[in-house]
Design a protein around this motif. Structure first.
Motif, short mmCIF file in Angstrom:
data_model
loop_
_atom_site.label_atom_id
_atom_site.label_comp_id
_atom_site.label_asym_id
_atom_site.label_seq_id
_atom_site.Cartn_x
_atom_site.Cartn_y
_atom_site.Cartn_z
N SER A 168 9.50 51.93 -4.05
CA SER A 168 8.73 50.76 -4.53
C SER A 168 8.76 49.63 -3.50
N LEU A 169 8.48 49.98 -2.28
CA LEU A 169 8.57 48.99 -1.20
C LEU A 169 7.56 47.87 -1.37
N LYS A 170 7.96 46.69 -0.93
CA LYS A 170 7.14 45.49 -1.02
C LYS A 170 6.93 44.92 0.39
N PRO A 171 5.86 44.17 0.59
CA PRO A 171 5.66 43.56 1.92
C PRO A 171 6.85 42.73 2.37
N GLU A 172 7.56 42.11 1.44
CA GLU A 172 8.72 41.29 1.81
C GLU A 172 9.92 42.11 2.26
N ASP A 173 9.82 43.44 2.15
CA ASP A 173 10.87 44.31 2.69
C ASP A 173 10.69 44.56 4.18
N THR A 174 9.60 44.09 4.75
CA THR A 174 9.33 44.29 6.17
C THR A 174 10.41 43.61 7.00
N GLY A 199 4.50 49.86 -2.46
CA GLY A 199 4.70 50.85 -3.51
C GLY A 199 5.19 52.19 -3.00
N GLY A 200 5.16 52.37 -1.70
CA GLY A 200 5.58 53.62 -1.10
C GLY A 200 7.09 53.69 -0.90
N VAL A 239 10.83 48.66 9.81
CA VAL A 239 10.15 49.02 8.58
C VAL A 239 9.06 47.98 8.34
N THR A 240 7.83 48.46 8.20
CA THR A 240 6.71 47.56 7.95
C THR A 240 6.00 48.03 6.69
N VAL A 241 5.86 47.13 5.73
CA VAL A 241 5.21 47.44 4.46
C VAL A 241 3.92 46.63 4.38
N SER A 242 2.81 47.33 4.31
CA SER A 242 1.51 46.66 4.25
C SER A 242 1.10 46.44 2.80
N SER A 243 0.37 45.37 2.59
CA SER A 243 -0.05 45.04 1.22
C SER A 243 -1.38 45.69 0.87
N ARG A 301 15.73 49.58 -6.60
CA ARG A 301 14.69 50.17 -5.75
C ARG A 301 15.30 50.96 -4.59
N PHE A 302 16.41 50.50 -4.05
CA PHE A 302 17.05 51.13 -2.90
C PHE A 302 18.33 51.84 -3.35
N THR A 303 18.66 52.93 -2.67
CA THR A 303 19.89 53.67 -2.94
C THR A 303 20.56 54.01 -1.62
#
Length: 123
Positions: free
Chosen positions: A85-91, A15-16, A119-123, A67-69
């Motif tokens: 709106s980052l998601k864990p799958e964006d890692t 979400g960050g 880039v690491t997105v934690s859940s 979500r991305f620009t």
């Protein structure tokens, strides 16, 4: 010749947001289409976003659309990827690339690549 260097990666909660930057060197930077690609462990590199060299047409993978620009500043020789709106799958490791060919969604059309930023997105 174009040299590219990425920055701005890191660890963020789901979400960050993060903003990636790609600094370019080379006198003909403004002539190149610029793209962002990502590669997760055990996966192939995939297209994320691209921006044309001329009027700044933008292209996005369906998975990041809305979500991305992507943006560029030719005077500063910079390309940016704002990720919301980052998601864990964006890692993944995110790399910027410069190329002269089409389609801009294809890795084969890019000549110059940066080393990437994690880039690491934690859940």
């Amino acid at each position: 010749q174009v040299q590219l260097g990425e920055s701005g990666g890191g660890l963020v909660q789901a979400g960050g947001s993060l903003r990636l930057s790609c600094a370019a060197s080379g006198r003909t930077f403004s002539s190149y289409a610029m793209g962002w690609f990502r590669q997760a462990p055990g996966m192939e590199r995939e297209f994320v976003a691209a921006i044309s060299w001329s009027i700044g047409n933008t292209y996005y993978a369906d998975s990041v659309k809305g979500r991305f620009t992507i943006s560029r500043d030719n005077a500063k020789k910079m390309v940016y990827l704002q990720m919301n709106s980052l998601k864990p799958e964006d890692t993944a490791v995110y790399s910027c690339a410069a190329g002269l060919g089409y389609p801009v969604t294809s890795t084969s059309q890019y000549t110059y690549w940066g080393r990437g930023t994690q880039v690491t997105v934690s859940s």
